[in-house]
Scaffold this active site. Sequence first.
Site, PDB file in Angstrom:
ATOM      1  N   TYR A 124      45.731  -0.554 -24.679  1.00 56.64           N
ATOM      2  CA  TYR A 124      45.946  -0.575 -23.229  1.00 56.64           C
ATOM      3  C   TYR A 124      45.493  -1.880 -22.589  1.00 56.64           C
ATOM      4  O   TYR A 124      45.664  -2.062 -21.388  1.00 56.64           O
ATOM      5  CB  TYR A 124      45.213   0.591 -22.566  1.00 56.64           C
ATOM      6  CG  TYR A 124      45.907   1.904 -22.765  1.00 56.64           C
ATOM      7  CD1 TYR A 124      45.986   2.461 -24.035  1.00 56.64           C
ATOM      8  CD2 TYR A 124      46.476   2.586 -21.710  1.00 56.64           C
ATOM      9  CE1 TYR A 124      46.624   3.662 -24.240  1.00 56.64           C
ATOM     10  CE2 TYR A 124      47.115   3.786 -21.908  1.00 56.64           C
ATOM     11  CZ  TYR A 124      47.185   4.323 -23.170  1.00 56.64           C
ATOM     12  OH  TYR A 124      47.809   5.513 -23.364  1.00 56.64           O
ATOM     13  N   LYS A 171      40.644   6.074 -36.591  1.00 55.70           N
ATOM     14  CA  LYS A 171      41.528   5.925 -37.745  1.00 55.70           C
ATOM     15  C   LYS A 171      40.992   4.745 -38.567  1.00 55.70           C
ATOM     16  O   LYS A 171      41.719   3.786 -38.881  1.00 55.70           O
ATOM     17  CB  LYS A 171      42.969   5.676 -37.239  1.00 55.70           C
ATOM     18  CG  LYS A 171      44.043   5.704 -38.306  1.00 55.70           C
ATOM     19  CD  LYS A 171      44.497   7.082 -38.675  1.00 55.70           C
ATOM     20  CE  LYS A 171      45.494   7.032 -39.809  1.00 55.70           C
ATOM     21  NZ  LYS A 171      45.858   8.340 -40.355  1.00 55.70           N
ATOM     22  N   ASP A 204      44.347  12.102 -36.965  1.00 54.53           N
ATOM     23  CA  ASP A 204      45.416  13.046 -37.335  1.00 54.53           C
ATOM     24  C   ASP A 204      44.830  14.388 -37.783  1.00 54.53           C
ATOM     25  O   ASP A 204      45.271  15.454 -37.339  1.00 54.53           O
ATOM     26  CB  ASP A 204      46.339  12.448 -38.411  1.00 54.53           C
ATOM     27  CG  ASP A 204      45.589  11.707 -39.501  1.00 54.53           C
ATOM     28  OD1 ASP A 204      44.396  11.421 -39.326  1.00 54.53           O
ATOM     29  OD2 ASP A 204      46.186  11.418 -40.549  1.00 54.53           O
ATOM     30  N   ASP A 228      44.141   9.328 -24.788  1.00 56.01           N
ATOM     31  CA  ASP A 228      45.288   9.696 -23.971  1.00 56.01           C
ATOM     32  C   ASP A 228      45.997  10.904 -24.600  1.00 56.01           C
ATOM     33  O   ASP A 228      46.314  11.895 -23.937  1.00 56.01           O
ATOM     34  CB  ASP A 228      46.243   8.487 -23.908  1.00 56.01           C
ATOM     35  CG  ASP A 228      47.298   8.637 -22.841  1.00 56.01           C
ATOM     36  OD1 ASP A 228      47.246   9.617 -22.088  1.00 56.01           O
ATOM     37  OD2 ASP A 228      48.190   7.772 -22.766  1.00 56.01           O
TER      38      ASP A 228
END
Length: 332
Positions: A124, A171, A204, A228
Amino acid sequence: MKHTITLIPGDGIGPDVTRAARIVLDAVDVGIEWDVVEAGEGVIEKYGTPLPEHVLESIKRNKVALKGPLTTPIGTGFRSVNVALRKALDLYANIRPAKSLPAVKTRYENVDIITVRENTEDLYAGIEHMVGEDAAESIKIITRAGSERIVRHAFELARREGRKKVTAVHKANIMKCTDGLFLEVARQVATEYSDIEFEDRIVDACSMKLVQKPEDFDVLVMPNLYGDIISDICAGLVGGLGVAPGANIGKDYAVFEPVHGSAPKYAGMDKVNPLATILSGVMMLKFIGEMEAADRVMKAINQVLEEGKYLTYDLGGSAKASEMAKAIAEKL
Ligand code: NAD
Protein backbone atom coordinates in the site's frame (compact mmCIF):
# COMPACT_ATOMS: atom_id res chain seq x y z
CA MET A 1 -19.58 20.26 25.60
CA LYS A 2 -17.02 17.77 26.86
CA HIS A 3 -15.73 16.33 23.58
CA THR A 4 -15.41 18.02 20.18
CA ILE A 5 -15.22 15.40 17.47
CA THR A 6 -14.76 15.77 13.73
CA LEU A 7 -17.56 14.15 11.74
CA ILE A 8 -17.02 13.35 8.06
CA PRO A 9 -20.32 12.13 6.57
CA GLY A 10 -18.58 10.82 3.43
CA ASP A 11 -19.94 9.62 0.10
CA GLY A 12 -22.69 7.25 -1.00
CA ILE A 13 -24.29 5.64 2.06
CA GLY A 14 -21.93 7.64 4.32
CA PRO A 15 -24.46 10.39 5.18
CA ASP A 16 -27.12 7.75 6.03
CA VAL A 17 -24.90 5.69 8.35
CA THR A 18 -23.22 8.66 10.06
CA ARG A 19 -26.62 10.30 10.63
CA ALA A 20 -27.77 7.07 12.25
CA ALA A 21 -24.63 6.89 14.41
CA ARG A 22 -25.19 10.46 15.50
CA ILE A 23 -28.73 9.66 16.64
CA VAL A 24 -27.29 6.99 18.95
CA LEU A 25 -24.21 8.90 20.13
CA ASP A 26 -26.27 12.00 20.90
CA ALA A 27 -28.78 9.89 22.85
CA VAL A 28 -26.05 8.42 25.07
CA ASP A 29 -25.45 12.03 26.16
CA VAL A 30 -21.74 12.28 26.95
CA GLY A 31 -21.47 15.85 25.67
CA ILE A 32 -20.21 15.40 22.13
CA GLU A 33 -20.06 18.46 19.91
CA TRP A 34 -19.71 17.54 16.23
CA ASP A 35 -17.40 19.50 13.94
CA VAL A 36 -18.91 18.46 10.60
CA VAL A 37 -16.57 18.68 7.58
CA GLU A 38 -17.05 17.38 4.07
CA ALA A 39 -14.62 15.18 2.16
CA GLY A 40 -14.79 12.70 -0.71
CA GLU A 41 -15.98 12.54 -4.26
CA GLY A 42 -18.87 14.86 -3.52
CA VAL A 43 -16.64 17.86 -2.74
CA ILE A 44 -14.17 17.70 -5.62
CA GLU A 45 -16.09 20.28 -7.60
CA LYS A 46 -16.30 22.65 -4.65
CA TYR A 47 -12.72 22.35 -3.35
CA GLY A 48 -10.81 20.86 -6.29
CA THR A 49 -9.75 17.90 -4.13
CA PRO A 50 -11.53 15.06 -2.32
CA LEU A 51 -9.45 15.73 0.80
CA PRO A 52 -9.49 19.49 1.50
CA GLU A 53 -6.90 20.86 3.88
CA HIS A 54 -9.55 22.09 6.35
CA VAL A 55 -10.65 18.46 6.89
CA LEU A 56 -7.15 17.50 8.01
CA GLU A 57 -6.98 20.67 10.11
CA SER A 58 -10.24 19.78 11.85
CA ILE A 59 -8.95 16.31 12.78
CA LYS A 60 -5.62 17.76 13.91
CA ARG A 61 -7.49 20.22 16.12
CA ASN A 62 -9.96 17.72 17.60
CA LYS A 63 -7.65 14.65 17.59
CA VAL A 64 -10.61 12.29 17.08
CA ALA A 65 -12.92 11.80 14.09
CA LEU A 66 -15.86 9.63 13.09
CA LYS A 67 -15.96 9.09 9.37
CA GLY A 68 -18.30 7.66 6.77
CA PRO A 69 -16.87 5.84 3.75
CA LEU A 70 -15.27 7.85 0.97
CA THR A 71 -15.49 6.92 -2.69
CA THR A 72 -12.12 6.87 -4.41
CA PRO A 73 -12.69 8.75 -7.65
CA ILE A 74 -10.81 7.62 -10.71
CA GLY A 75 -8.29 10.00 -12.25
CA THR A 76 -7.79 12.59 -9.49
CA GLY A 77 -4.22 11.69 -8.69
CA PHE A 78 -5.39 10.11 -5.41
CA ARG A 79 -4.77 6.39 -5.28
CA SER A 80 -7.30 6.32 -2.46
CA VAL A 81 -8.65 9.17 -0.34
CA ASN A 82 -8.65 6.84 2.64
CA VAL A 83 -5.03 5.84 2.16
CA ALA A 84 -4.14 9.54 1.75
CA LEU A 85 -5.92 10.40 5.02
CA ARG A 86 -4.18 7.57 6.89
CA LYS A 87 -0.82 8.69 5.54
CA ALA A 88 -1.34 12.40 6.22
CA LEU A 89 -2.17 11.70 9.89
CA ASP A 90 0.19 8.71 10.26
CA LEU A 91 -2.68 6.49 11.43
CA TYR A 92 -0.51 3.41 11.48
CA ALA A 93 -2.80 0.95 13.27
CA ASN A 94 -6.03 -0.26 11.74
CA ILE A 95 -8.08 -2.04 14.39
CA ARG A 96 -11.00 -4.20 13.30
CA PRO A 97 -12.86 -6.19 15.94
CA ALA A 98 -15.12 -9.03 14.78
CA LYS A 99 -17.41 -10.28 17.54
CA SER A 100 -20.47 -12.47 17.22
CA LEU A 101 -23.65 -10.55 17.99
CA PRO A 102 -26.73 -12.21 19.46
CA ALA A 103 -29.51 -12.46 16.91
CA VAL A 104 -27.15 -12.05 13.97
CA LYS A 105 -27.25 -15.60 12.69
CA THR A 106 -24.06 -16.91 11.14
CA ARG A 107 -22.35 -20.30 10.95
CA TYR A 108 -20.39 -19.46 14.11
CA GLU A 109 -21.46 -18.38 17.57
CA ASN A 110 -18.34 -17.50 19.53
CA VAL A 111 -16.16 -15.40 17.29
CA ASP A 112 -14.24 -12.69 19.12
CA ILE A 113 -11.22 -11.65 17.07
CA ILE A 114 -9.42 -8.32 16.79
CA THR A 115 -7.41 -7.74 13.62
CA VAL A 116 -4.54 -5.28 14.01
CA ARG A 117 -3.49 -4.28 10.52
CA GLU A 118 -0.41 -2.21 9.72
CA ASN A 119 -1.81 0.77 7.86
CA THR A 120 1.05 2.65 6.18
CA GLU A 121 3.53 0.22 4.60
CA ASP A 122 3.57 -2.98 2.54
CA LEU A 123 2.24 -2.92 -1.03
CA TYR A 124 0.00 0.00 0.00
CA ALA A 125 3.01 2.32 -0.03
CA GLY A 126 1.92 2.68 -3.65
CA ILE A 127 5.36 2.43 -5.21
CA GLU A 128 4.59 0.74 -8.51
CA HIS A 129 5.38 1.29 -12.14
CA MET A 130 5.35 -0.26 -15.56
CA VAL A 131 8.54 -1.98 -16.69
CA GLY A 132 8.31 -1.50 -20.41
CA GLU A 133 4.86 -2.15 -21.82
CA ASP A 134 4.28 -5.71 -20.78
CA ALA A 135 5.36 -5.92 -17.16
CA ALA A 136 4.54 -4.08 -13.99
CA GLU A 137 6.32 -3.91 -10.67
CA SER A 138 5.06 -3.03 -7.19
CA ILE A 139 7.40 -2.60 -4.27
CA LYS A 140 6.60 -4.09 -0.89
CA ILE A 141 7.96 -1.96 1.93
CA ILE A 142 8.37 -3.42 5.41
CA THR A 143 10.48 -1.58 7.97
CA ARG A 144 11.75 -2.59 11.41
CA ALA A 145 10.26 0.58 12.95
CA GLY A 146 6.88 0.11 11.21
CA SER A 147 6.70 -3.54 12.25
CA GLU A 148 7.76 -2.84 15.80
CA ARG A 149 5.15 -0.17 16.43
CA ILE A 150 2.27 -2.24 15.04
CA VAL A 151 3.24 -5.41 16.91
CA ARG A 152 3.68 -3.42 20.11
CA HIS A 153 0.28 -1.84 19.50
CA ALA A 154 -1.25 -5.33 19.23
CA PHE A 155 0.33 -6.52 22.48
CA GLU A 156 -0.64 -3.34 24.36
CA LEU A 157 -4.21 -3.69 23.10
CA ALA A 158 -4.23 -7.37 24.11
CA ARG A 159 -3.07 -6.45 27.61
CA ARG A 160 -5.54 -3.57 27.95
CA GLU A 161 -8.49 -5.67 26.81
CA GLY A 162 -7.54 -8.75 28.86
CA ARG A 163 -6.79 -10.84 25.79
CA LYS A 164 -4.79 -14.05 26.00
CA LYS A 165 -3.02 -14.50 22.69
CA VAL A 166 -1.44 -12.55 19.82
CA THR A 167 -0.95 -14.27 16.46
CA ALA A 168 1.42 -12.73 13.89
CA VAL A 169 0.28 -13.49 10.33
CA HIS A 170 2.84 -13.52 7.50
CA LYS A 171 4.27 -15.30 4.49
CA ALA A 172 7.87 -15.37 5.66
CA ASN A 173 8.48 -18.79 4.12
CA ILE A 174 8.33 -17.13 0.68
CA MET A 175 9.04 -13.44 1.30
CA LYS A 176 12.05 -14.05 3.47
CA CYS A 177 13.25 -10.42 3.52
CA THR A 178 10.04 -8.44 3.96
CA ASP A 179 7.77 -10.79 5.89
CA GLY A 180 10.90 -12.34 7.40
CA LEU A 181 11.72 -8.96 8.96
CA PHE A 182 8.14 -8.53 10.18
CA LEU A 183 8.23 -11.96 11.83
CA GLU A 184 11.66 -11.43 13.38
CA VAL A 185 10.46 -8.17 14.93
CA ALA A 186 7.19 -9.77 16.12
CA ARG A 187 9.13 -12.54 17.87
CA GLN A 188 11.43 -9.99 19.52
CA VAL A 189 8.58 -7.78 20.76
CA ALA A 190 6.69 -10.86 22.03
CA THR A 191 9.50 -11.60 24.52
CA GLU A 192 8.58 -8.38 26.34
CA TYR A 193 5.00 -9.60 26.93
CA SER A 194 5.41 -12.89 28.77
CA ASP A 195 1.84 -12.59 30.16
CA ILE A 196 0.42 -12.97 26.62
CA GLU A 197 0.77 -16.08 24.51
CA PHE A 198 2.39 -15.56 21.10
CA GLU A 199 2.24 -17.65 17.95
CA ASP A 200 2.76 -17.03 14.25
CA ARG A 201 0.88 -18.42 11.27
CA ILE A 202 1.36 -18.35 7.54
CA VAL A 203 -1.40 -16.30 5.96
CA ASP A 204 -2.90 -19.03 3.75
CA ALA A 205 -3.02 -21.62 6.55
CA CYS A 206 -4.39 -18.94 8.87
CA SER A 207 -7.23 -18.17 6.44
CA MET A 208 -8.25 -21.82 6.38
CA LYS A 209 -8.11 -22.14 10.18
CA LEU A 210 -10.14 -18.96 10.57
CA VAL A 211 -13.11 -20.45 8.76
CA GLN A 212 -12.65 -23.88 10.36
CA LYS A 213 -12.10 -22.87 13.99
CA PRO A 214 -12.37 -19.12 14.49
CA GLU A 215 -12.60 -19.61 18.25
CA ASP A 216 -8.87 -20.49 18.23
CA PHE A 217 -7.99 -16.86 17.47
CA ASP A 218 -7.83 -13.81 19.68
CA VAL A 219 -5.70 -10.83 18.51
CA LEU A 220 -4.16 -11.01 15.01
CA VAL A 221 -1.38 -8.67 13.87
CA MET A 222 -0.14 -8.43 10.29
CA PRO A 223 1.16 -6.28 7.45
CA ASN A 224 -1.23 -4.12 5.46
CA LEU A 225 -2.41 -6.34 2.58
CA TYR A 226 -3.02 -9.48 4.65
CA GLY A 227 -4.86 -7.27 7.15
CA ASP A 228 -7.16 -5.95 4.46
CA ILE A 229 -8.13 -9.46 3.38
CA ILE A 230 -8.15 -11.26 6.74
CA SER A 231 -10.26 -8.55 8.39
CA ASP A 232 -12.93 -9.01 5.69
CA ILE A 233 -12.88 -12.78 6.33
CA CYS A 234 -13.40 -12.00 10.02
CA ALA A 235 -16.25 -9.60 9.16
CA GLY A 236 -17.84 -12.44 7.18
CA LEU A 237 -17.62 -14.75 10.18
CA VAL A 238 -19.82 -12.45 12.28
CA GLY A 239 -22.41 -11.30 9.76
CA GLY A 240 -20.75 -9.24 7.05
CA LEU A 241 -19.82 -5.65 6.32
CA GLY A 242 -22.99 -4.26 7.89
CA VAL A 243 -21.68 -5.13 11.36
CA ALA A 244 -17.92 -4.58 10.94
CA PRO A 245 -16.49 -1.52 12.73
CA GLY A 246 -12.96 -0.15 12.54
CA ALA A 247 -10.51 2.40 13.87
CA ASN A 248 -7.38 3.99 12.45
CA ILE A 249 -5.08 4.96 15.28
CA GLY A 250 -1.83 6.92 15.28
CA LYS A 251 0.34 8.51 17.94
CA ASP A 252 -1.61 11.77 17.84
CA TYR A 253 -4.94 11.16 16.10
CA ALA A 254 -7.68 8.55 15.75
CA VAL A 255 -10.27 8.15 12.99
CA PHE A 256 -13.14 5.71 13.54
CA GLU A 257 -15.00 4.32 10.54
CA PRO A 258 -16.93 1.29 9.33
CA VAL A 259 -14.98 -1.30 7.33
CA HIS A 260 -17.44 -1.07 4.43
CA GLY A 261 -17.30 1.33 1.51
CA SER A 262 -19.73 3.89 0.12
CA ALA A 263 -21.99 1.30 -1.62
CA PRO A 264 -23.18 3.92 -4.18
CA LYS A 265 -26.19 1.89 -5.31
CA TYR A 266 -27.79 2.34 -1.86
CA ALA A 267 -26.89 6.05 -1.53
CA GLY A 268 -29.59 8.19 0.05
CA MET A 269 -32.00 5.27 0.50
CA ASP A 270 -31.65 5.14 4.31
CA LYS A 271 -31.55 1.39 3.84
CA VAL A 272 -28.14 -0.09 4.74
CA ASN A 273 -27.11 -1.36 8.13
CA PRO A 274 -25.86 1.49 10.35
CA LEU A 275 -24.41 -0.89 12.97
CA ALA A 276 -20.88 -0.90 11.53
CA THR A 277 -20.75 2.87 12.02
CA ILE A 278 -22.54 2.78 15.39
CA LEU A 279 -20.09 0.08 16.58
CA SER A 280 -17.22 2.29 15.33
CA GLY A 281 -18.81 4.94 17.56
CA VAL A 282 -18.66 2.51 20.49
CA MET A 283 -14.93 2.04 19.84
CA MET A 284 -14.64 5.83 19.78
CA LEU A 285 -16.46 6.20 23.12
CA LYS A 286 -13.98 3.78 24.71
CA PHE A 287 -11.07 5.66 23.15
CA ILE A 288 -12.22 8.98 24.64
CA GLY A 289 -12.64 7.33 28.04
CA GLU A 290 -16.45 7.02 28.05
CA MET A 291 -16.44 3.34 29.04
CA GLU A 292 -19.78 3.33 30.78
CA ALA A 293 -21.47 5.00 27.81
CA ALA A 294 -19.86 2.45 25.47
CA ASP A 295 -21.31 -0.38 27.59
CA ARG A 296 -24.73 1.21 27.55
CA VAL A 297 -24.74 1.55 23.76
CA MET A 298 -23.64 -2.11 23.40
CA LYS A 299 -26.49 -3.22 25.66
CA ALA A 300 -29.00 -1.14 23.68
CA ILE A 301 -27.72 -2.60 20.38
CA ASN A 302 -28.03 -6.14 21.72
CA GLN A 303 -31.57 -5.48 22.98
CA VAL A 304 -32.68 -4.18 19.58
CA LEU A 305 -31.05 -7.14 17.82
CA GLU A 306 -32.66 -9.64 20.20
CA GLU A 307 -36.11 -8.07 19.85
CA GLY A 308 -35.67 -8.29 16.09
CA LYS A 309 -38.27 -5.62 15.28
CA TYR A 310 -35.94 -3.02 13.78
CA LEU A 311 -33.43 -4.84 11.61
CA THR A 312 -32.10 -3.70 8.24
CA TYR A 313 -32.41 -5.84 5.10
CA ASP A 314 -29.02 -7.54 5.47
CA LEU A 315 -30.11 -8.89 8.87
CA GLY A 316 -33.37 -10.21 7.48
CA GLY A 317 -35.55 -7.20 8.39
CA SER A 318 -36.98 -4.23 6.51
CA ALA A 319 -36.25 -1.32 8.86
CA LYS A 320 -34.56 1.81 7.60
CA ALA A 321 -31.13 2.73 8.94
CA SER A 322 -32.64 5.66 10.84
CA GLU A 323 -35.41 3.47 12.35
CA MET A 324 -32.84 1.02 13.68
CA ALA A 325 -30.80 3.90 15.12
CA LYS A 326 -33.88 5.44 16.76
CA ALA A 327 -34.80 2.07 18.28
CA ILE A 328 -31.29 1.85 19.79
CA ALA A 329 -31.48 5.47 20.97
CA GLU A 330 -34.83 4.77 22.68
CA LYS A 331 -33.26 1.95 24.70
CA LEU A 332 -30.72 4.46 25.96
P1 NAD B 1 -18.83 -1.44 -0.47
O1 NAD B 1 -18.44 -1.89 0.91
O2 NAD B 1 -19.17 -0.01 -0.61
O3 NAD B 1 -20.13 -2.25 -0.92
C1 NAD B 1 -20.13 -3.61 -1.31
C2 NAD B 1 -21.49 -4.22 -0.96
O4 NAD B 1 -21.50 -4.54 0.44
C3 NAD B 1 -22.70 -3.29 -1.14
O5 NAD B 1 -23.18 -3.29 -2.43
C4 NAD B 1 -23.67 -3.88 -0.16
O6 NAD B 1 -24.31 -5.01 -0.73
C5 NAD B 1 -22.79 -4.36 0.98
N1 NAD B 1 -22.70 -3.37 2.07
C6 NAD B 1 -21.75 -2.45 2.27
N2 NAD B 1 -22.03 -1.74 3.38
C7 NAD B 1 -23.18 -2.23 3.88
C8 NAD B 1 -23.99 -1.89 5.00
N3 NAD B 1 -23.67 -0.91 5.87
N4 NAD B 1 -25.13 -2.60 5.21
C9 NAD B 1 -25.48 -3.57 4.38
N5 NAD B 1 -24.76 -3.95 3.30
C10 NAD B 1 -23.63 -3.27 3.05
O7 NAD B 1 -17.66 -1.86 -1.46
P2 NAD B 1 -17.35 -1.42 -2.97
O8 NAD B 1 -18.61 -1.42 -3.74
O9 NAD B 1 -16.22 -2.25 -3.37
O10 NAD B 1 -16.80 0.08 -2.85
C11 NAD B 1 -17.56 1.24 -3.18
C12 NAD B 1 -16.69 2.49 -2.94
O11 NAD B 1 -16.33 2.57 -1.56
C13 NAD B 1 -15.37 2.52 -3.73
O12 NAD B 1 -15.19 3.82 -4.26
C14 NAD B 1 -14.30 2.25 -2.70
O13 NAD B 1 -13.09 2.91 -2.99
C15 NAD B 1 -14.93 2.85 -1.45
N6 NAD B 1 -14.45 2.27 -0.18
C16 NAD B 1 -14.23 3.14 0.83
C17 NAD B 1 -13.82 2.64 2.06
C18 NAD B 1 -13.60 3.64 3.18
O14 NAD B 1 -14.00 4.78 3.07
N7 NAD B 1 -12.96 3.24 4.26
C19 NAD B 1 -13.69 1.27 2.27
C20 NAD B 1 -13.96 0.41 1.22
C21 NAD B 1 -14.35 0.91 -0.03
